[in-house]
Design an enzyme around this catalytic site. Structure first.
Site, mmCIF file in Angstrom:
data_model
loop_
_atom_site.group_PDB
_atom_site.id
_atom_site.type_symbol
_atom_site.label_atom_id
_atom_site.label_comp_id
_atom_site.label_asym_id
_atom_site.label_seq_id
_atom_site.Cartn_x
_atom_site.Cartn_y
_atom_site.Cartn_z
ATOM 1 N N LYS A 186 0.837 -1.209 0.000
ATOM 2 C CA LYS A 186 0.000 0.000 0.000
ATOM 3 C C LYS A 186 0.870 1.255 0.000
ATOM 4 C CE LYS A 186 -3.928 -2.337 2.047
ATOM 5 N NZ LYS A 186 -4.913 -2.512 3.100
ATOM 6 N N GLN B 37 -4.910 -1.949 9.222
ATOM 7 C CA GLN B 37 -4.855 -3.235 8.522
ATOM 8 C C GLN B 37 -5.529 -4.315 9.372
ATOM 9 O OE1 GLN B 37 -3.726 -3.539 5.385
ATOM 10 N NE2 GLN B 37 -4.285 -5.711 5.394
ATOM 11 N N ASP C 164 -11.068 2.851 3.917
ATOM 12 C CA ASP C 164 -11.479 1.453 3.751
ATOM 13 C C ASP C 164 -12.997 1.371 3.529
ATOM 14 O OD1 ASP C 164 -9.554 -0.608 3.732
ATOM 15 O OD2 ASP C 164 -9.172 -0.382 5.888
HETATM 16 N N1 LIG Z 1 -7.914 -2.622 6.473
HETATM 17 C C1 LIG Z 1 -8.023 -3.631 5.587
HETATM 18 N N2 LIG Z 1 -7.617 -4.857 5.905
HETATM 19 C C2 LIG Z 1 -7.744 -5.866 4.995
HETATM 20 C C3 LIG Z 1 -8.262 -5.619 3.697
HETATM 21 C C4 LIG Z 1 -8.688 -4.309 3.398
HETATM 22 O O1 LIG Z 1 -9.196 -4.004 2.279
HETATM 23 N N3 LIG Z 1 -8.539 -3.336 4.354
HETATM 24 N N4 LIG Z 1 -8.281 -6.635 2.721
HETATM 25 C C5 LIG Z 1 -7.496 -7.838 2.958
HETATM 26 C C6 LIG Z 1 -6.035 -7.741 2.599
HETATM 27 N N5 LIG Z 1 -5.707 -6.875 1.456
HETATM 28 C C7 LIG Z 1 -5.619 -5.559 1.674
HETATM 29 O O2 LIG Z 1 -5.486 -5.069 2.746
HETATM 30 C C8 LIG Z 1 -5.306 -7.407 0.188
HETATM 31 C C9 LIG Z 1 -5.012 -8.735 0.021
HETATM 32 C C10 LIG Z 1 -4.519 -9.207 -1.203
HETATM 33 C C11 LIG Z 1 -4.336 -8.368 -2.279
HETATM 34 C C12 LIG Z 1 -3.776 -8.834 -3.569
HETATM 35 O O3 LIG Z 1 -3.424 -8.022 -4.399
HETATM 36 N N6 LIG Z 1 -3.640 -10.143 -3.800
HETATM 37 C C13 LIG Z 1 -2.971 -10.660 -4.982
HETATM 38 C C14 LIG Z 1 -2.248 -11.939 -4.646
HETATM 39 C C15 LIG Z 1 -1.222 -11.716 -3.584
HETATM 40 C C16 LIG Z 1 0.016 -12.528 -3.744
HETATM 41 O O4 LIG Z 1 0.345 -12.994 -4.818
HETATM 42 O O5 LIG Z 1 0.704 -12.607 -2.719
HETATM 43 C C17 LIG Z 1 -3.960 -10.953 -6.086
HETATM 44 O O6 LIG Z 1 -5.108 -11.284 -5.774
HETATM 45 O O7 LIG Z 1 -3.556 -10.838 -7.228
HETATM 46 C C18 LIG Z 1 -4.672 -7.045 -2.125
HETATM 47 C C19 LIG Z 1 -5.151 -6.580 -0.911
HETATM 48 C C20 LIG Z 1 -7.592 -8.224 4.427
HETATM 49 N N7 LIG Z 1 -7.316 -7.111 5.283
#
Ligand SMILES: Nc1nc2c(c(=O)[nH]1)N[C@@H](CN(C=O)c1ccc(C(=O)N[C@@H](CCC(=O)O)C(=O)O)cc1)CN2
Ligand code: MG
Length: 287
Positions: free
Chosen positions: A54, A98, A121
């Site tokens: 982020k 987070q 968020d």
């Molecule tokens: N405060 C928050 N906490 C959490 C959120 C949120 O939106 N706000 N969402 C999830 C975690 N998350 C962002 O925080 C998140 C998880 C995964 C991805 C992502 O890009 N994943 C990739 C694969 C990752 C990899 O290869 O390691 C994908 O799907 O292509 C983005 C955001 C829980 N907590």
């Protein structure tokens, strides 16, 4: 039929380019630059990676960012104090904690402490309430990103049946509100749903955000449906997959998001979009 891929990574890249351009315009006019504050409590390795990404995203578009990396022993009182300081800091447009937070901290109390105007968020009851009343302001990033992807893929909603599997506060519930706002007929399935199959079979738009593989059988997908997989699982070899069995789902669907490279990158991009929206609103009407 082999479904067309909805490329979340490419769409996120386009949105980041637009935001970068908006920041360049602000800079050229000598205006303040949008700023995001990210709070992480504890040392969960996945959360550490998301927080780092982020901040990298912020750097890429030219936002300022601050990271508050707190120990797992941080008290709820200390966390709320930090949020109060960030709420009062005029250089901060967006605040996010987070998730998940450690057990001894109450997630809802923390979310409600963030000023709704800085809640990038979109999890604060004020912002979720506004979304439910057709007055969207700061919208939860994952569902908002999915709507962006669906719109860009030419999806229509009115007269279409959308099934959302999973009713979490982060994904399923706000997703259902977004689809309702867009005009779809929406079914939400959750842990107490007895027979998932008919709801999946009748979905023109299927969003699966269960967090477990094998709950939704890809053979149930209606031929030609648009399928969004929000799941993310990492196996022992480090391979990332979604909630659905992808090969079968792709044979049945008309359009589908891959994992990785679908919903995840779009979630990150919408956080930046929300931060820019929060900035713009605060410039117009500072508290
Ligand atoms: N405060 C928050 N906490 C959490 C959120 C949120 O939106 N706000 N969402 C999830 C975690 N998350 C962002 O925080 C998140 C998880 C995964 C991805 C992502 O890009 N994943 C990739 C694969 C990752 C990899 O290869 O390691 C994908 O799907 O292509 C983005 C955001 C829980 N907590
Ligand atoms: Mg808790």
């Amino acid at each position: 039929m082999t479904a067309a891929l909805i490329d979340g990574k490419a769409e996120a890249g386009l949105l980041l380019d637009e935001i970068t351009h908006a920041v360049e315009n602000l800079r050229a006019k000598g205006q303040r630059i949008p700023g995001l504050a990210v709070i992480l409590v504890g040392e969960d390795p996945a959360s550490q990676i998301y927080v780092r990404k982020k901040r990298e995203d912020c750097a890429q578009v030219g936002f300022t960012s601050q990271a508050h990396l707190l120990s797992a022993q941080t008290t709820q009182h200390e966390l709320l104090d930090l949020i109060d300081r960030l709420n009062a800091d005029d250089t901060v447009d967006g605040i996010l904690v987070q998730l998940p937070v450690p057990q001894h901290i109450d997630t809802e109390t923390v979310i409600e402490r963030i000023s709704p105007t800085k809640d990038v968020d979109g999890f604060h009851p004020y912002n979720v309430g506004r979304l439910s009343l057709r007055l969207p302001t700061l919208r939860p990033c994952t569902p908002y990103g999915i709507i962006h992807l669906l719109d860009r893929a030419g999806e229509t909603y009115k007269g279409r049946h959308a099934t959302v599997v999973g009713a979490s506060n982060i994904v399923g519930r706000p997703m259902a509100l977004e689809l309702l706002l867009a005009g779809a007929t929406v079914t939400i399935c959750h842990r107490f749903t007895r027979n998932l199959r008919p709801y999946v079979e009748s979905a023109d738009i299927l969003v699966v955000g269960v967090g477990k593989r094998g709950i939704v059988n890809s053979d149930w997908i209606k031929p030609g449906a648009t399928v969004i997989d929000v799941g993310m699982h990492r196996d022992k070899s480090g391979r990332v997959t979604g909630d659905l069995e992808f090969a079968t789902a792709r044979e049945r669907a008309g359009k589908i998001t891959p994992v990785p490279g679908g919903v995840g990158p779009m979630t990150r991009a919408m956080l930046l979009q929300n931060t820019l929206s929060a900035y713009t609103r605060r410039q117009r009407s500072p508290e």
